[in-house]
Design a protein around this motif. Structure first.
Motif, mmCIF file in Angstrom:
data_model
loop_
_atom_site.group_PDB
_atom_site.id
_atom_site.type_symbol
_atom_site.label_atom_id
_atom_site.label_comp_id
_atom_site.label_asym_id
_atom_site.label_seq_id
_atom_site.Cartn_x
_atom_site.Cartn_y
_atom_site.Cartn_z
ATOM 1 N N MET B 49 0.815 -1.212 0.000
ATOM 2 C CA MET B 49 0.000 0.000 0.000
ATOM 3 C C MET B 49 0.853 1.268 0.000
ATOM 4 S SD MET B 49 -2.866 -1.494 -0.047
ATOM 5 C CE MET B 49 -4.096 -0.216 0.210
ATOM 6 N N ILE B 50 1.997 1.214 0.676
ATOM 7 C CA ILE B 50 2.907 2.354 0.786
ATOM 8 C C ILE B 50 4.334 1.826 0.754
ATOM 9 C CG2 ILE B 50 3.801 4.164 2.332
ATOM 10 C CD1 ILE B 50 1.136 4.988 1.265
ATOM 11 N N PHE B 51 5.215 2.507 0.030
ATOM 12 C CA PHE B 51 6.630 2.173 0.070
ATOM 13 C C PHE B 51 7.450 3.450 0.198
ATOM 14 C CE2 PHE B 51 8.123 3.313 -4.212
ATOM 15 C CZ PHE B 51 6.914 3.489 -4.878
ATOM 16 N N ASP B 52 8.711 3.288 0.563
ATOM 17 C CA ASP B 52 9.596 4.447 0.767
ATOM 18 C C ASP B 52 8.918 5.517 1.632
ATOM 19 O OD1 ASP B 52 11.207 4.480 -2.538
ATOM 20 O OD2 ASP B 52 11.256 3.054 -0.881
ATOM 21 N N VAL B 53 8.328 5.078 2.736
ATOM 22 C CA VAL B 53 7.656 5.896 3.764
ATOM 23 C C VAL B 53 6.312 6.445 3.316
ATOM 24 C CG1 VAL B 53 7.788 7.968 5.225
ATOM 25 C CG2 VAL B 53 9.827 6.558 4.894
ATOM 26 N N SER B 54 6.269 7.067 2.132
ATOM 27 C CA SER B 54 5.055 7.814 1.785
ATOM 28 C C SER B 54 4.623 7.678 0.329
ATOM 29 C CB SER B 54 5.262 9.302 2.114
ATOM 30 O OG SER B 54 6.357 9.817 1.382
ATOM 31 N N ARG B 55 5.257 6.826 -0.434
ATOM 32 C CA ARG B 55 4.909 6.684 -1.852
ATOM 33 C C ARG B 55 3.871 5.590 -2.036
ATOM 34 N NH1 ARG B 55 10.340 6.263 -5.214
ATOM 35 N NH2 ARG B 55 8.846 6.535 -6.920
ATOM 36 N N SER B 58 1.086 2.316 -8.024
ATOM 37 C CA SER B 58 -0.013 2.552 -8.938
ATOM 38 C C SER B 58 -1.218 1.702 -8.539
ATOM 39 C CB SER B 58 0.428 2.193 -10.357
ATOM 40 O OG SER B 58 -0.635 2.292 -11.266
ATOM 41 N N GLY B 59 -2.389 2.319 -8.520
ATOM 42 C CA GLY B 59 -3.603 1.567 -8.201
ATOM 43 C C GLY B 59 -4.043 1.664 -6.751
ATOM 44 N N VAL B 60 -3.202 2.204 -5.888
ATOM 45 C CA VAL B 60 -3.574 2.363 -4.483
ATOM 46 C C VAL B 60 -4.222 3.731 -4.288
ATOM 47 C CG1 VAL B 60 -2.710 2.571 -2.116
ATOM 48 C CG2 VAL B 60 -1.798 0.796 -3.630
ATOM 49 N N SER B 61 -5.355 3.737 -3.616
ATOM 50 C CA SER B 61 -6.112 4.965 -3.394
ATOM 51 C C SER B 61 -5.296 6.002 -2.634
ATOM 52 C CB SER B 61 -7.380 4.636 -2.600
ATOM 53 O OG SER B 61 -8.027 5.814 -2.168
ATOM 54 N N ASP B 62 -5.528 7.281 -2.970
ATOM 55 C CA ASP B 62 -4.828 8.355 -2.262
ATOM 56 C C ASP B 62 -5.424 8.580 -0.872
ATOM 57 O OD1 ASP B 62 -6.328 11.160 -4.119
ATOM 58 O OD2 ASP B 62 -7.209 9.555 -2.911
ATOM 59 N N ARG B 63 -6.373 7.760 -0.462
ATOM 60 C CA ARG B 63 -6.863 7.803 0.917
ATOM 61 C C ARG B 63 -5.822 7.213 1.877
ATOM 62 N NH1 ARG B 63 -10.422 4.747 2.386
ATOM 63 N NH2 ARG B 63 -10.439 3.201 0.673
ATOM 64 N N PHE B 64 -4.865 6.505 1.312
ATOM 65 C CA PHE B 64 -3.800 5.911 2.119
ATOM 66 C C PHE B 64 -2.554 6.800 2.028
ATOM 67 C CE2 PHE B 64 -5.544 1.765 3.194
ATOM 68 C CZ PHE B 64 -6.595 1.660 2.287
ATOM 69 N N SER B 65 -2.014 7.140 3.189
ATOM 70 C CA SER B 65 -0.818 7.971 3.218
ATOM 71 C C SER B 65 0.103 7.510 4.337
ATOM 72 C CB SER B 65 -1.178 9.450 3.394
ATOM 73 O OG SER B 65 -1.843 9.652 4.615
ATOM 74 N N GLY B 66 1.400 7.776 4.151
ATOM 75 C CA GLY B 66 2.373 7.351 5.141
ATOM 76 C C GLY B 66 3.300 8.478 5.526
ATOM 77 N N SER B 67 3.870 8.356 6.727
ATOM 78 C CA SER B 67 4.814 9.350 7.208
ATOM 79 C C SER B 67 5.776 8.689 8.183
ATOM 80 C CB SER B 67 4.082 10.512 7.889
ATOM 81 O OG SER B 67 3.367 10.043 9.026
ATOM 82 N N LYS B 68 6.804 9.448 8.566
ATOM 83 C CA LYS B 68 7.800 8.909 9.505
ATOM 84 C C LYS B 68 8.410 10.059 10.291
ATOM 85 C CE LYS B 68 12.209 7.924 8.859
ATOM 86 N NZ LYS B 68 13.485 7.352 8.384
#
Lengths: 118, 110
Positions: B49-55, B58-68
């Protein structure tokens, strides 16, 4: 589209051996990519098992399997193998083959169940 | 015991936002920006769903977000939907060139 298909799982007695295979398709250059094995006990978090570089020259192992498991690959067949020896009850898990573009796994196989029990 | 620490469960009502924390050490989360998050439904393989902390792949909704921040990463799901109900796992590359995972967080949509 990359596809990974594992096989070789089954029931084995403690102390026994088993070899898992992962067949890969959809790669333009399979030999250019590292491949990974991850296992998961149902209901628990995944556990990283092993990895191998594209040329097969470098391998990595998790602490719990180092010295007992061996990863290898045959680029001509687009396959990755996990030879498991001295199996323990705690090795019981679903074993996944995985691959990714960056430091994450975009593609996973369906998994193959390994059960170690007497 | 899993190497990364996650809460066992998080719940929210449809439309709400929830956050899942993932705490590691200076040898994993704190060492690199290589934190990833996976969604898993019962009997299925994990889905990135998320890689490299916040990326997002393709195909994953922008409702999902990551941070660190420091040794702790977070996954936020906004506009919670029924099909977001699943188990979520964090992962990090480590200084030993291996990967570690969290024990998982069960997300329940009330």
């Amino acid at each position: 589209e990359v596809q990974l298909v594992e096989s070789g799982g089954g029931l084995v007695q403690p102390g026994g051996s088993l070899r898992l295979s992962c067949s890969a398709s959809g790669f333009t250059d399979f030999a250019g990519y590292g491949m990974h094995w991850v296992r998961q006990v149902p209901g628990k978090g995944p556990e990283y098992v092993s990895a191998i570089t594209g040329d097969g020259g470098t391998t990595y192992y998790g602490d719990s399997v180092r010295g007992r498991f061996t990863i290898s690959r045959d680029n001509s067949k687009k396959k990755v193998y996990l030879q498991m020896s001295s199996l323990r009850v705690e090795d019981t898990a679903v074993y996944f083959c995985a691959w990714g573009y960056s430091y994450a796994f975009d593609y996973w196989g369906q998994g193959t169940l390994v059960t170690v029990s007497s | 015991q899993s190497a990364l620490t996650q809460p066992a469960s998080v719940s929210g009502s449809p439309g709400q936002s929830i956050a899942i924390s993932c705490t590691g050490t200076s040898s994993d989360i704190g060492a690199y920006n290589y934190v990833s998050w996976y969604q898993q439904h019962p009997g299925k393989a994990p889905r990135l769903m998320i890689f490299d902390v916040s990326r997002r792949p393709s195909g994953v909704s922008d409702r999902f977000s990551g941070s660190k921040s420091g040794n702790t990463a977070s996954l936020t799901i906004s506009g919670l939907q029924a099909d977001d109900e699943a188990d979520y796992y964090c992962s990090s590359f480590t200084t030993r060139r291996l990967y570690v995972y969290g024990g998982g967080t069960k997300v329940t949509v009330l």
